[in-house]
Scaffold this motif. Structure first.
Motif, mmCIF file in Angstrom:
data_model
loop_
_atom_site.group_PDB
_atom_site.id
_atom_site.type_symbol
_atom_site.label_atom_id
_atom_site.label_comp_id
_atom_site.label_asym_id
_atom_site.label_seq_id
_atom_site.Cartn_x
_atom_site.Cartn_y
_atom_site.Cartn_z
ATOM 1 N N GLU A 134 0.872 -1.597 0.157
ATOM 2 C CA GLU A 134 -0.224 0.050 -0.066
ATOM 3 C C GLU A 134 1.229 0.916 -0.078
ATOM 4 O OE1 GLU A 134 -3.542 -0.404 3.227
ATOM 5 O OE2 GLU A 134 -2.635 -1.874 3.080
ATOM 6 N N TYR A 135 1.951 1.214 0.947
ATOM 7 C CA TYR A 135 2.932 2.360 0.738
ATOM 8 C C TYR A 135 3.751 2.284 -0.833
ATOM 9 C CZ TYR A 135 6.602 5.246 1.841
ATOM 10 O OH TYR A 135 8.119 5.671 2.360
ATOM 11 N N LEU A 136 4.139 1.333 -1.457
ATOM 12 C CA LEU A 136 5.032 1.264 -2.511
ATOM 13 C C LEU A 136 3.910 1.875 -3.262
ATOM 14 C CD1 LEU A 136 6.871 -1.819 -2.363
ATOM 15 C CD2 LEU A 136 7.724 0.432 -2.622
ATOM 16 N N ASP A 137 3.153 1.709 -3.411
ATOM 17 C CA ASP A 137 1.618 2.259 -4.947
ATOM 18 C C ASP A 137 1.271 3.113 -4.151
ATOM 19 O OD1 ASP A 137 2.320 -0.688 -5.868
ATOM 20 O OD2 ASP A 137 0.282 -1.381 -4.890
ATOM 21 N N GLN A 138 1.250 3.420 -3.093
ATOM 22 C CA GLN A 138 0.689 5.174 -2.815
ATOM 23 C C GLN A 138 -0.830 4.846 -2.960
ATOM 24 O OE1 GLN A 138 1.998 8.382 -5.487
ATOM 25 N NE2 GLN A 138 4.462 7.815 -4.376
ATOM 26 N N GLU A 139 -1.361 4.423 -1.928
ATOM 27 C CA GLU A 139 -2.302 3.633 -1.631
ATOM 28 C C GLU A 139 -3.237 3.607 -0.177
ATOM 29 O OE1 GLU A 139 -3.258 -0.214 -3.271
ATOM 30 O OE2 GLU A 139 -3.597 0.264 -4.855
ATOM 31 N N MET A 140 -2.719 4.678 0.360
ATOM 32 C CA MET A 140 -2.860 4.756 2.107
ATOM 33 C C MET A 140 -2.894 6.337 2.085
ATOM 34 S SD MET A 140 0.793 4.028 3.823
ATOM 35 C CE MET A 140 -0.076 2.216 4.411
ATOM 36 N N PRO A 141 -3.394 6.789 2.796
ATOM 37 C CA PRO A 141 -3.893 7.995 3.561
ATOM 38 C C PRO A 141 -2.559 8.621 4.073
ATOM 39 C CG PRO A 141 -5.373 6.630 4.836
ATOM 40 C CD PRO A 141 -4.449 5.764 4.227
ATOM 41 N N GLU A 142 -2.078 9.796 3.629
ATOM 42 C CA GLU A 142 -0.728 11.136 3.899
ATOM 43 C C GLU A 142 -0.278 10.576 5.300
ATOM 44 O OE1 GLU A 142 2.940 12.139 2.747
ATOM 45 O OE2 GLU A 142 1.177 12.048 0.942
ATOM 46 N N ASP B 80 -10.839 -7.779 -14.381
ATOM 47 C CA ASP B 80 -11.355 -7.481 -13.032
ATOM 48 C C ASP B 80 -10.842 -8.398 -12.105
ATOM 49 O OD1 ASP B 80 -11.326 -9.664 -14.747
ATOM 50 O OD2 ASP B 80 -13.386 -10.758 -13.407
ATOM 51 N N LEU B 81 -9.146 -8.407 -13.073
ATOM 52 C CA LEU B 81 -8.404 -8.658 -12.597
ATOM 53 C C LEU B 81 -8.128 -8.662 -10.732
ATOM 54 C CD1 LEU B 81 -6.008 -11.103 -12.410
ATOM 55 C CD2 LEU B 81 -4.724 -9.517 -13.155
ATOM 56 N N ARG B 82 -8.015 -7.214 -10.778
ATOM 57 C CA ARG B 82 -7.253 -5.951 -9.252
ATOM 58 C C ARG B 82 -8.323 -6.790 -8.628
ATOM 59 N NH1 ARG B 82 -4.591 -2.451 -7.125
ATOM 60 N NH2 ARG B 82 -6.534 -0.841 -5.307
ATOM 61 N N SER B 83 -9.306 -6.850 -8.728
ATOM 62 C CA SER B 83 -10.775 -7.141 -7.388
ATOM 63 C C SER B 83 -10.519 -8.259 -7.098
ATOM 64 C CB SER B 83 -12.030 -7.053 -8.459
ATOM 65 O OG SER B 83 -12.410 -7.739 -9.297
ATOM 66 N N LYS B 84 -10.068 -9.504 -8.232
ATOM 67 C CA LYS B 84 -10.121 -10.677 -7.776
ATOM 68 C C LYS B 84 -9.169 -10.800 -7.095
ATOM 69 C CE LYS B 84 -11.910 -12.437 -11.713
ATOM 70 N NZ LYS B 84 -12.242 -13.397 -13.029
ATOM 71 N N VAL B 85 -7.760 -9.987 -6.752
ATOM 72 C CA VAL B 85 -6.471 -10.850 -6.460
ATOM 73 C C VAL B 85 -6.419 -10.076 -4.878
ATOM 74 C CG1 VAL B 85 -4.040 -9.678 -6.702
ATOM 75 C CG2 VAL B 85 -4.816 -10.773 -8.386
ATOM 76 N N MET B 86 -7.371 -9.170 -5.249
ATOM 77 C CA MET B 86 -7.437 -8.852 -3.588
ATOM 78 C C MET B 86 -8.418 -9.022 -3.096
ATOM 79 S SD MET B 86 -5.623 -5.493 -4.003
ATOM 80 C CE MET B 86 -6.112 -4.642 -2.041
ATOM 81 N N GLY B 87 -9.370 -10.008 -3.277
ATOM 82 C CA GLY B 87 -10.040 -10.876 -2.632
ATOM 83 C C GLY B 87 -9.091 -11.777 -1.999
ATOM 84 N N ARG C 28 -5.259 -13.070 4.330
ATOM 85 C CA ARG C 28 -5.435 -12.097 5.815
ATOM 86 C C ARG C 28 -6.017 -12.583 6.731
ATOM 87 N NH1 ARG C 28 -3.689 -5.658 3.011
ATOM 88 N NH2 ARG C 28 -1.904 -6.040 2.387
ATOM 89 N N SER C 29 -7.446 -12.817 6.359
ATOM 90 C CA SER C 29 -8.572 -12.910 7.612
ATOM 91 C C SER C 29 -8.117 -14.341 7.876
ATOM 92 C CB SER C 29 -9.788 -13.163 6.637
ATOM 93 O OG SER C 29 -9.703 -14.398 6.079
ATOM 94 N N GLY C 30 -7.610 -15.515 7.485
ATOM 95 C CA GLY C 30 -6.432 -16.333 7.877
ATOM 96 C C GLY C 30 -7.381 -17.479 7.101
ATOM 97 N N GLU C 31 -8.369 -17.673 5.982
ATOM 98 C CA GLU C 31 -8.545 -18.035 5.136
ATOM 99 C C GLU C 31 -7.648 -18.638 4.026
ATOM 100 O OE1 GLU C 31 -12.600 -18.658 2.499
ATOM 101 O OE2 GLU C 31 -12.372 -17.643 4.345
#
Length: 128
Positions: free
Chosen positions: A20-28, A70-77, A83-86
């Motif tokens: 998220e940091y590398l991709d600048q996808e987080m609040p400043e 739709d690849l991004r949404s599939k990868v993020m899913g 991350r949730s342990g599944e």
């Protein structure tokens, strides 16, 4: 991973949000916290540098390939599931088919190799 020194932001938290940091996808404000951590923590800074180099290499080598919309949404899913342990999704991530269960998961489809590089089912039948 930890350098063993106390930090305002824990090393594991920093590494969990590295992309998220590398991709600048987080609040400043969060970016500033991670930047401060990198200034204090050489193991995390090294990991950041390595991941940044890998990201640049992938972009250079694969940057011209068309990506399904739709690849991004599939990868993020899939990342969220992990991350949730599944460890295994209820359905296959990329083709929309249900995930195989039990012994069926281990059985290759007709004509497919049982193992990568191994003989196909038809080749095994012909060898008998």
């Amino acid at each position: 991973m930890s350098c063993g020194k106390p930090h305002e932001t824990d090393c594991s938290e920093v590494l969990d949000h590295l992309y998220e940091y590398l991709d600048q996808e987080m609040p400043e404000a969060d970016r500033k916290k991670l930047a401060e951590h990198f200034d204090e923590c050489s193991p995390c800074l090294e990991k950041y540098g390595l991941e940044q180099a890998v990201k640049k290499l992938v972009k250079r080598c694969c940057g011209r390939d068309e990506v399904p919309t739709d690849l991004r949404s599939k990868v993020m899913g899939r990342i969220d599931l992990i991350r949730s342990g599944e460890t295994r999704p209820e359905r296959a991530v990329f083709d929309g088919a249900p995930a195989a269960q039990g012994a069926q998961a281990a059985a290759p489809a007709p004509g497919e190799d049982a193992e990568p590089g191994g003989p196909s089912a038809s080749a095994r039948r012909n060898a008998r």
